[in-house]
Design an enzyme around this catalytic site. Sequence first.
Site, PDB file in Angstrom:
ATOM      1  N   LEU A  40      23.183   3.411 -52.209  1.00 49.34           N
ATOM      2  CA  LEU A  40      23.488   3.770 -53.582  1.00 49.34           C
ATOM      3  C   LEU A  40      21.631   3.596 -53.577  1.00 49.34           C
ATOM      4  CD1 LEU A  40      25.026   1.606 -55.380  1.00 49.34           C
ATOM      5  CD2 LEU A  40      22.644   0.792 -55.611  1.00 49.34           C
ATOM      6  N   ASN A  42      19.732   1.862 -56.798  1.00 50.49           N
ATOM      7  CA  ASN A  42      19.111   0.822 -58.965  1.00 50.49           C
ATOM      8  C   ASN A  42      18.404   1.252 -58.752  1.00 50.49           C
ATOM      9  OD1 ASN A  42      20.279  -1.119 -56.614  1.00 50.49           O
ATOM     10  ND2 ASN A  42      20.179  -2.404 -58.442  1.00 50.49           N
ATOM     11  N   ASP A  43      17.848  -0.313 -59.390  1.00 49.84           N
ATOM     12  CA  ASP A  43      16.132  -0.170 -60.129  1.00 49.84           C
ATOM     13  C   ASP A  43      15.085   0.726 -59.654  1.00 49.84           C
ATOM     14  OD1 ASP A  43      18.148  -1.933 -60.905  1.00 49.84           O
ATOM     15  OD2 ASP A  43      16.945  -4.293 -60.691  1.00 49.84           O
ATOM     16  N   GLU A 221      18.094  -9.252 -68.051  1.00 47.90           N
ATOM     17  CA  GLU A 221      17.119  -8.357 -66.275  1.00 47.90           C
ATOM     18  C   GLU A 221      15.410  -7.570 -66.761  1.00 47.90           C
ATOM     19  OE1 GLU A 221      20.641  -8.611 -63.652  1.00 47.90           O
ATOM     20  OE2 GLU A 221      20.811  -6.603 -64.569  1.00 47.90           O
TER      21      GLU A 221
END
Length: 478
Positions: A40, A42-43, A221
């Site tokens: 995975l 993400n950011d 965030e």
Amino acid sequence: MTDREQELRRLAAESTAEKKDLAASDPHRQRYHQMPTAGLLNDPNGWVQWKGTYHLFFQWNPFQPDHSQKFWGHWTSKDLVHWTEHEPALVPSEWYEKNGCYSGSGFEKDGKLHLLYTGNVKDAEGNRESYQCLAVSTDGRTFEKQGPVVNTLPAGYTAHFRDPKVWEEDGTYYFVIGAQTEQETGQVLLYRSEDAHTWTFAGPLAGSHLNGLGAFGYMWECPDAFHLNGTDVLVVSPQGLDSEGNRFQNVYQAGYFLGTIDKEMPSFDHGAFHELDEGFDFYAPQTTEDELGRRILVGWMGVPDSDEAYQPTVAYEWVHCMTIPRELQVTNGRLIQRPVDELKTLRSGDPLEMRMQLSFGQEIAVTPAAEIDIDCSAANRIELELRSEMTLSWDKDTGELTLQRPSFRDGSTETRSCTVPELHHLQLFLDHSSVEVFVNGGEAVLTSRYFPHPQHNVVAAGGDGTVVWTSWELRKEE
Ligand code: FRU
């Protein structure tokens, strides 16, 4: 390197080696977007050009397509098109980051590449601790961890305290960081330092109930602050906004405020919050200024807590990708986002060029990775069906631009819309499983994953009026 670090690196390499062929065999693998070899993503993290080379790091679980582990994956590029993957920059081996090397930023100091990131720690009861940690590299490949440089929470804040974004100005270092007050309101805090090691809390810069803003979410965030075209910009991903008509349709948002930052107070005299992207899949963007002076944004083409387990790529042991890099400008009080020029080098062969009468309806063969440029200034209504899986439509009467796709969970139709009173231009970047739509030269962007049948390679165009269509296959020459 500690034994634990060695062990985690070995396990990650083994897991990736085991899964990479399955991931590579997925027909929904992207052609020119950055995605994890397996696991995975993400950011985007640590996004910086250092000594002529772009470094893009990313939140990565190398073991499985879920959020149970967070490493920092690492790519470099000379041209924003061709990327090389390296050993993970950070693995969560030490006590202060044992539940994840969370998001953070990259910057240069004394000729060295520095990373400031959040060490996430949870105990058996799920209680959280957050440490802001430094790691330093002389070669841009291996990072020496220096441990926490901010290890206490400011008074009045919870441990939802993460994602420091550093910049340097007139010899002083600053970072903005996402935070939550004990009253569960989202804020961005400002820290400063003379040496990037010893940091002082300056105060809250912006947030829910600050600078004239009302209630605005329970956590902010991934903040990012910079100066562009004579104004200050704060990019942030607030959580906990209720949807209002077309606005805030995703579970969490990513957007920006423009105004004037006072770093001494601190405070931020800012205008309204604008979303950066009106599509289904966009969150936690990060920007950097490159050596050409361009402010370039990369975002995660995903949103937390949004049906990711239902994405078909999960069966192939990977999930999510980055957006294409976008160059930012501020014009007329808005951020304008345009694909970086380098992406033109992906255009392969001669373009398909034609003028189309939309009322006739037309099917145009496209390749799964394509750029489509449409001059819409003589259209009253336009409807594009993309590879039988997604529709993009605009109607002059309503002034709405709408994107629809089947939900990953149950196939029901999902919609995202934004207000576009006058549509002159659409620029679409299609990849095997994503669409990025740039509207009117970057006034709005709609970014979404979709999972069309690999053999469905037609765009059906209908509506009212005429358009001028130009499209290219996009190919990455190695
Ligand atoms: C945003 C985020 C950050 C955090 C990271 C963890 O998507 O929740 O706040 O640092 O992801 O992976």
